[in-house]
Design an enzyme around this catalytic site. Structure first.
Site, PDB file in Angstrom:
ATOM      1  CB  SER A   7      -0.915   0.012   1.238  1.00 21.62           C
ATOM      2  OG  SER A   7      -0.143   0.002   2.428  1.00 21.62           O
ATOM      3  CB  CYS A  69       1.098  -5.609   2.027  1.00 19.49           C
ATOM      4  SG  CYS A  69      -0.263  -4.958   3.019  1.00 19.49           S
ATOM      5  CG  ASN A  70       2.445  -9.047   7.327  1.00 18.09           C
ATOM      6  OD1 ASN A  70       2.729 -10.198   7.603  1.00 18.09           O
ATOM      7  ND2 ASN A  70       3.351  -8.094   7.268  1.00 18.09           N
ATOM      8  CB  CYS A 180       2.445  -4.304   9.674  1.00 19.44           C
ATOM      9  SG  CYS A 180       2.283  -2.921   8.502  1.00 19.44           S
ATOM     10  CB  THR A 181       6.082  -4.904   5.217  1.00 20.39           C
ATOM     11  OG1 THR A 181       4.998  -4.175   4.622  1.00 20.39           O
ATOM     12  CG2 THR A 181       5.954  -6.372   4.854  1.00 20.39           C
ATOM     13  CG  HIS A 182       4.011   0.291   6.718  1.00 17.55           C
ATOM     14  ND1 HIS A 182       3.217  -0.506   5.920  1.00 17.55           N
ATOM     15  CD2 HIS A 182       4.040   1.504   6.117  1.00 17.55           C
ATOM     16  CE1 HIS A 182       2.788   0.201   4.885  1.00 17.55           C
ATOM     17  NE2 HIS A 182       3.271   1.427   4.976  1.00 17.55           N
TER      18      HIS A 182
END
Length: 263
Positions: A7, A69-70, A180-182
């Site tokens: 995203s 993205c999870n 979460c990759t963030h």
């Protein structure tokens, strides 16, 4: 070419791991910044975006797709694979399995977006890989947005992170899964809090290893990187050095490009 998408900025942590593992691979990174974040949106909306982006990347010549993205993986990776049966698709899932295996206290915590926290895919991961382990799923609203705005080290955010993490440590969690990759870009702050008490579990390198296994000839190209965004591509470009990824910017053959991806 290998297509990687998220995203927004979070999937850059996965992109970096892939680029380190496959320095000669030709890569395309797409940030769906017109719709960031995914974590607070309905599954049906996320599925629509994932399928549209998948079609776009395949039409661009990608022969391997990485859903970095999870939230998007939980909501739509099955449908994406059905849509492209001839394309390898790699998803990103919280590292529940390695966390459960490494836990000595038999208590772990999974830090996630709101959407992933309530997903059946996460529940299934826990049932399959964490038998006999107490798992605390902690939704972290707003954390992905903080990464997107590069507001990573303000005192108010540090206080918020502390307020979420300390109770998990008090419960005895000795493995904190970055779901979460963030959240990979919050690791320096998180590591300061958990040092000596818990380990952070990030799956970016594991995803890269899977991509290496599947890439084949796609790993031996010209090493070029193409950056695309559905809104504000200049912010994607500017974020790379801010996130410690200036070396990725050096691989880009052109500035980040604005694109339109419709369902």
């Amino acid at each position: 070419m290998i297509g990687v998408f998220d995203s927004g900025l979070g999937g850059l942590s996965v992109l970096a791991a892939i680029a380190r593992a496959l320095p000669r691979a030709r890569l395309c990174y797409l940030a769906d910044t017109a719709h960031v974040p995914y974590g607070n949106k309905a599954d049906a909306f996320i599925q629509g975006r994932v399928l549209a982006i998948g079609r776009h990347l395949v039409n661009q010549g990608c022969r391997l797709l990485v859903v970095a993205c999870n939230t998007a993986t939980a909501a739509a990776v099955h449908e994406l694979r059905q849509q492209h049966p001839g394309i390898s698709v790699v998803g990103v899932e919280p590292g529940v399995k390695p966390a459960a295996a490494a836990s000595r206290s038999r208590r772990i915590a999974v830090l996630t977006t709101e959407s992933t926290a309530h997903s059946e895919r996460l529940a299934r991961l826990i049932r399959t890989h964490a038998d006999g382990v107490e798992v605390h799923v902690e939704a972290c609203p707003g954390w992905a947005t903080r990464v997107e705005t590069l507001d990573l080290d303000g005192p108010a955010f540090a206080t918020e992170i502390t307020a979420r993490i300390m109770p998990l440590l008090a419960l005895g969690a000795d493995q904190l899964v970055l779901g979460c990759t963030h959240y990979s870009f919050l690791a320096p702050t998180l590591q300061t809090l958990v040092a000596g008490r818990a380990q952070l579990v990030d799956v970016a390198d594991a995803v890269a290893r899977q991509v290496v296994r599947l890439a084949g000839d796609g790993a031996q190209e010209n090493g070029a990187l193409y950056l695309q965004a559905t809104a504000r591509p200049e912010r994607l470009q500017a974020a790379l050095p801010r996130l410690g990824l200036g070396w990725l910017a050096d691989k880009a053959r052109e500035p980040a490009r604005l694109i339109t991806v419709t369902g």
